[in-house]
Design an enzyme around this catalytic site. Sequence first.
Site, mmCIF file in Angstrom:
data_model
loop_
_atom_site.group_PDB
_atom_site.id
_atom_site.type_symbol
_atom_site.label_atom_id
_atom_site.label_comp_id
_atom_site.label_asym_id
_atom_site.label_seq_id
_atom_site.Cartn_x
_atom_site.Cartn_y
_atom_site.Cartn_z
ATOM 1 N N HIS A 1 -2.808 -7.782 5.444
ATOM 2 C CA HIS A 1 -3.020 -6.462 6.028
ATOM 3 C C HIS A 1 -4.296 -5.872 5.462
ATOM 4 O O HIS A 1 -4.502 -5.835 4.243
ATOM 5 C CB HIS A 1 -1.833 -5.554 5.726
ATOM 6 C CG HIS A 1 -2.071 -4.119 6.062
ATOM 7 N ND1 HIS A 1 -2.524 -3.701 7.289
ATOM 8 C CD2 HIS A 1 -1.935 -2.988 5.309
ATOM 9 C CE1 HIS A 1 -2.645 -2.389 7.297
ATOM 10 N NE2 HIS A 1 -2.303 -1.929 6.108
ATOM 11 N N CYS B 1 2.846 -0.338 8.738
ATOM 12 C CA CYS B 1 1.810 -1.358 8.968
ATOM 13 C C CYS B 1 2.360 -2.777 9.094
ATOM 14 O O CYS B 1 1.761 -3.604 9.783
ATOM 15 C CB CYS B 1 0.764 -1.295 7.851
ATOM 16 S SG CYS B 1 -0.212 0.234 7.872
ATOM 17 N N ASN C 1 -8.885 0.372 8.586
ATOM 18 C CA ASN C 1 -7.461 0.041 8.568
ATOM 19 C C ASN C 1 -6.812 0.572 9.845
ATOM 20 O O ASN C 1 -6.581 1.770 9.967
ATOM 21 C CB ASN C 1 -6.815 0.666 7.326
ATOM 22 C CG ASN C 1 -5.303 0.452 7.262
ATOM 23 O OD1 ASN C 1 -4.688 -0.065 8.189
ATOM 24 N ND2 ASN C 1 -4.701 0.886 6.170
#
Length: 354
Positions: free
Chosen positions: A270, A135, A307
């Site tokens: 994030h 990520c 996400n």
Amino acid sequence: MPAYILSTGAYRPRVQQPNHALTERFFLKRGNKIHQKATVDILEKFTAVTEIRERSIALPEVSASRMGYLAAEEAIERGGVDREAIDYIIVAHNWGDVSTKHNFQDTLPNLAARIKSKLGIRNPRCVAYDILFGCPGWLEGVRQVDLLIRSGEARYVLVVGTDTVSRVVEEYDVDSLLFSDGAGAALMAASASPNTGVLASATRSHCLEELDYLRMGRSFSDRKYLDGLYLKMQGRQVFKYALREVPAVITACLEKAEVDLRDVRYFIMHQANAKMIKAIASRLFAQHGIANYPEDVLPINVYTKGNNSVATIPTLLHEVIDRAHNQRGIERGDLVVFASVGAGMHVNAMIHRF
């Protein structure tokens, strides 16, 4: 001069999948069927813990490279730069182009090359390469851009984050509810001043016992045993790692840039899940002797986006610039901290003055 974010672009998939639409789904956890609770109860608990109410899902015909191209096109148009003048295209992703018919990963040719082709850029000196870094990949790409521009190797660089995570998780896994699809991009150039653009950045990799916190593994269901590998997560370990390491790497950046935490206008994290984002912010501020963080410094969009891996930070940045979270947006002189964490395990952070 440091690298500066000149413009941004984003692609949000058209399909929104709300939690209440998944009441017929059959969940497994670590290979064991969940019999204790009805699916509705599982979904209610998931929503309470993560605060994710729905997620964005790409249409079957839309690939990661397609999403990345659309985000890149918007960034170029907003930046007003001749695309033939772009020196590098850096694309962060984790699975390449993945079909909805199976979850096999297509990474050849690389996604940056595919996006360059879709953009119609003929200049052979425009180098197109990929980053696979979990990520934190998009933010790591931005760090590389800063090095390229500071060294004089590049004038304009396009950095893209794109993933269709919904195609590498399995419907039988409760953790699949976290993930979604999307793409974001930024066009970067040299700053006009040494006091704007990227002021500091840092990355850490912990790859011993942390290596398998996020990994690809076999299906939890015997029916899908031969269908490839799926994203598996040790959620508790990921949470503990992020809570420990993200505040530390942000603090390292603040110290390097000689910036006080109170002077930061936004923390763009994030978007893993809202609980983790808020816990990281609370831990960071507490470590700096501040009891509570102002809510307006921590924009969050995971509630409705989910996400989407490398795309969470650039898409959230794009929204903040477009005043989707408040009427102020980002103004000249604003300090913004970016931070990410993901498979590897890797963690990184950056401070940028607009």
